[in-house]
Design a protein around this motif. Sequence first.
Motif, PDB file in Angstrom:
ATOM      1  N   ILE A 145       0.845  -1.204   0.000  1.00 53.69           N
ATOM      2  CA  ILE A 145       0.000   0.000   0.000  1.00 53.69           C
ATOM      3  C   ILE A 145       0.877   1.248   0.000  1.00 53.69           C
ATOM      4  O   ILE A 145       0.661   2.179  -0.772  1.00 53.69           O
ATOM      5  CB  ILE A 145      -0.947   0.003   1.230  1.00 53.69           C
ATOM      6  CG1 ILE A 145      -1.906  -1.186   1.134  1.00 53.69           C
ATOM      7  CG2 ILE A 145      -1.716   1.312   1.326  1.00 53.69           C
ATOM      8  CD1 ILE A 145      -2.709  -1.443   2.396  1.00 53.69           C
ATOM      9  N   GLN A 183       1.451   4.043  -2.885  1.00 55.52           N
ATOM     10  CA  GLN A 183       1.273   5.481  -2.642  1.00 55.52           C
ATOM     11  C   GLN A 183       2.435   6.261  -3.290  1.00 55.52           C
ATOM     12  O   GLN A 183       2.222   7.284  -3.933  1.00 55.52           O
ATOM     13  CB  GLN A 183       1.230   5.752  -1.120  1.00 55.52           C
ATOM     14  CG  GLN A 183       1.048   7.214  -0.744  1.00 55.52           C
ATOM     15  CD  GLN A 183      -0.410   7.678  -0.823  1.00 55.52           C
ATOM     16  OE1 GLN A 183      -1.278   7.199  -0.102  1.00 55.52           O
ATOM     17  NE2 GLN A 183      -0.690   8.602  -1.727  1.00 55.52           N
ATOM     18  N   VAL A 228       1.912   6.246  -7.094  1.00 55.82           N
ATOM     19  CA  VAL A 228       0.780   7.105  -7.466  1.00 55.82           C
ATOM     20  C   VAL A 228       1.180   8.583  -7.355  1.00 55.82           C
ATOM     21  O   VAL A 228       0.866   9.393  -8.220  1.00 55.82           O
ATOM     22  CB  VAL A 228      -0.427   6.780  -6.554  1.00 55.82           C
ATOM     23  CG1 VAL A 228      -1.482   7.858  -6.631  1.00 55.82           C
ATOM     24  CG2 VAL A 228      -1.008   5.419  -6.926  1.00 55.82           C
ATOM     25  N   VAL A 237      -4.934   0.499  -4.819  1.00 59.07           N
ATOM     26  CA  VAL A 237      -4.492   1.905  -4.750  1.00 59.07           C
ATOM     27  C   VAL A 237      -4.124   2.394  -6.153  1.00 59.07           C
ATOM     28  O   VAL A 237      -4.528   3.486  -6.568  1.00 59.07           O
ATOM     29  CB  VAL A 237      -3.270   2.038  -3.802  1.00 59.07           C
ATOM     30  CG1 VAL A 237      -2.701   3.455  -3.843  1.00 59.07           C
ATOM     31  CG2 VAL A 237      -3.664   1.667  -2.381  1.00 59.07           C
ATOM     32  N   ALA A 242      -7.131   2.824  -8.346  1.00 62.27           N
ATOM     33  CA  ALA A 242      -7.929   3.981  -7.929  1.00 62.27           C
ATOM     34  C   ALA A 242      -7.371   5.270  -8.520  1.00 62.27           C
ATOM     35  O   ALA A 242      -8.109   6.211  -8.786  1.00 62.27           O
ATOM     36  CB  ALA A 242      -7.977   4.072  -6.405  1.00 62.27           C
ATOM     37  N   ALA A 243      -6.050   5.270  -8.723  1.00 62.52           N
ATOM     38  CA  ALA A 243      -5.414   6.468  -9.288  1.00 62.52           C
ATOM     39  C   ALA A 243      -5.464   6.454 -10.811  1.00 62.52           C
ATOM     40  O   ALA A 243      -4.982   7.380 -11.467  1.00 62.52           O
ATOM     41  CB  ALA A 243      -3.971   6.548  -8.809  1.00 62.52           C
ATOM     42  N   ARG A 292      -2.762  14.320   4.678  1.00 65.07           N
ATOM     43  CA  ARG A 292      -2.047  13.040   4.784  1.00 65.07           C
ATOM     44  C   ARG A 292      -1.371  12.791   6.129  1.00 65.07           C
ATOM     45  O   ARG A 292      -0.527  11.904   6.239  1.00 65.07           O
ATOM     46  CB  ARG A 292      -0.968  12.917   3.699  1.00 65.07           C
ATOM     47  CG  ARG A 292      -1.521  12.942   2.294  1.00 65.07           C
ATOM     48  CD  ARG A 292      -0.455  12.446   1.381  1.00 65.07           C
ATOM     49  NE  ARG A 292      -0.837  12.560  -0.004  1.00 65.07           N
ATOM     50  CZ  ARG A 292      -0.195  11.944  -0.967  1.00 65.07           C
ATOM     51  NH1 ARG A 292       0.841  11.180  -0.682  1.00 65.07           N
ATOM     52  NH2 ARG A 292      -0.578  12.060  -2.204  1.00 65.07           N
ATOM     53  N   ALA A 340      -4.260   5.123   2.486  1.00 64.04           N
ATOM     54  CA  ALA A 340      -3.594   5.688   1.311  1.00 64.04           C
ATOM     55  C   ALA A 340      -4.446   6.860   0.844  1.00 64.04           C
ATOM     56  O   ALA A 340      -5.666   6.879   1.072  1.00 64.04           O
ATOM     57  CB  ALA A 340      -3.465   4.641   0.212  1.00 64.04           C
ATOM     58  N   TYR A 341      -3.796   7.840   0.222  1.00 66.81           N
ATOM     59  CA  TYR A 341      -4.541   8.994  -0.282  1.00 66.81           C
ATOM     60  C   TYR A 341      -4.343   9.075  -1.787  1.00 66.81           C
ATOM     61  O   TYR A 341      -3.223   9.249  -2.270  1.00 66.81           O
ATOM     62  CB  TYR A 341      -4.084  10.280   0.395  1.00 66.81           C
ATOM     63  CG  TYR A 341      -5.004  11.441   0.095  1.00 66.81           C
ATOM     64  CD1 TYR A 341      -6.206  11.594   0.769  1.00 66.81           C
ATOM     65  CD2 TYR A 341      -4.687  12.364  -0.898  1.00 66.81           C
ATOM     66  CE1 TYR A 341      -7.067  12.638   0.479  1.00 66.81           C
ATOM     67  CE2 TYR A 341      -5.547  13.417  -1.190  1.00 66.81           C
ATOM     68  CZ  TYR A 341      -6.736  13.544  -0.498  1.00 66.81           C
ATOM     69  OH  TYR A 341      -7.594  14.563  -0.789  1.00 66.81           O
ATOM     70  N   VAL A 342      -5.434   8.891  -2.539  1.00 64.19           N
ATOM     71  CA  VAL A 342      -5.340   8.851  -4.001  1.00 64.19           C
ATOM     72  C   VAL A 342      -6.338   9.849  -4.585  1.00 64.19           C
ATOM     73  O   VAL A 342      -7.519   9.823  -4.226  1.00 64.19           O
ATOM     74  CB  VAL A 342      -5.651   7.437  -4.530  1.00 64.19           C
ATOM     75  CG1 VAL A 342      -5.583   7.417  -6.044  1.00 64.19           C
ATOM     76  CG2 VAL A 342      -4.673   6.428  -3.963  1.00 64.19           C
ATOM     77  N   MET A 383      -8.238   6.257   1.199  1.00 55.29           N
ATOM     78  CA  MET A 383      -8.627   4.838   1.142  1.00 55.29           C
ATOM     79  C   MET A 383      -8.276   4.178   2.476  1.00 55.29           C
ATOM     80  O   MET A 383      -7.176   4.371   2.990  1.00 55.29           O
ATOM     81  CB  MET A 383      -7.878   4.114   0.012  1.00 55.29           C
ATOM     82  CG  MET A 383      -8.179   4.658  -1.374  1.00 55.29           C
ATOM     83  SD  MET A 383      -7.153   3.838  -2.636  1.00 55.29           S
ATOM     84  CE  MET A 383      -8.010   2.281  -2.843  1.00 55.29           C
TER      85      MET A 383
END
Lengths: 115, 287
Positions: free
Chosen positions: A52, A56, A59, A78, A81-82, B70, B82-84, B89
């Motif tokens: 994960i 990140q 991404v 992840v 999603a991006a 974040r 997670a940050y998307v 998320m």
Amino acid sequence: MKIAIPVDHKNIESSVCISFGRTPYFLIYNIETKESNFLENSAANSQGGAGIKAAQTVVDSEVYALLTPRCGENAAEVINAAGVKIYKTISSSIRDNITAFEERKLSLLDDTHAG
Amino acid sequence: MKIAVLSGKGGTGKTLISVNLASAAKESVYIDCDVEEPNGHLFFKPENIKTEKVTIKIPYADEKLCTGCRKCVNFCMFHALAYVGTKLMVFEEICHSCGGCVLLCPEKALSEKDKVIGEVQKGTSETVTVITGMLNPGEASGIPIIKKLFSCSKADNKSTFIDCPPGSACIVMESIQDADYCVLVAEPTLFGAHNLNMVYDLVKLFNKPHGVVLNKCLEGENPSEKLCKEKGIRILGKIPFDSELGTINSNALISARESVKYKNMFSILLQDIIREVQHEAAINFKR
């Protein structure tokens, strides 16, 4: 357009790392300018959730695609999603995979693994 | 009186011993803490089962309040966040419910919701109260189930037998925390002795009075017995490698209920343990 590849060393002549989440570095390669940039994977030694955190990093580097031999399901979630595409590498050579990507010979990675 | 039964590896006979000790006692409580694979209920076949769900707290974000700073993502040592794009998320199965992200969020965008991770079943089998913890597959930790098991059994003042998970990890520590005495079960092999040593170190660390039951004893050398003698660990009893006992057990029957011979064997073992517990209690009182 930039792509990301997990690699064993900070060198484009080194090899594709067999692990995505625990790879020591990511190569961020710019297809147009042919520029190579190496990012350290801060998730490499983490106890859990490495995929994960590595995802990140990928991404955040705003790439179009990730080229990797394997990818865990959480990491894939992840990355998907991006909107980053995941392609399966065909050999351990970094250059061969970049060439294959440019010639549109790589296929999408459709099997993610658990854990 | 709470007696925990543990071992460094699976399959040594924790369930055999705890189920039979609970059956040999007049009235007792049996608690199955092996929440990943509880099997004591297969022997007891408890009736009048009451089930209670066990939940943990999982964070969720209010997208309107989240600014994408974040702080939570960087804080989580398990990388459950997670940050998307513009979205946080949450990977629920990776979250350890520490609540840190919620405390840290400067925008108060994170709250907690309940997530079911398993259940506790309470029933009766003759004079034994059977309490079983069951963790759903894929969950990170069974500790919340163990906590629930003990809160369910608090009201009971009867003799309690705790069937622990194998090994010496956190979940075993949680299981023996309130035990008055620890029974370590060991096999007669080098591997068995190594695993016995692991739980021996654990009970010493926790300052728990303890003794060993040597299970599946054969003729010849017993490395676990050797270890006990070297370290001066009390041997409570020996159970032979016995096909009759094995057969009863593999048919999911309780040998102390099936045969007088085994009822006597486990009653003697129980009396020895009770004497040890009382002896330890007397020593502690003097101290």
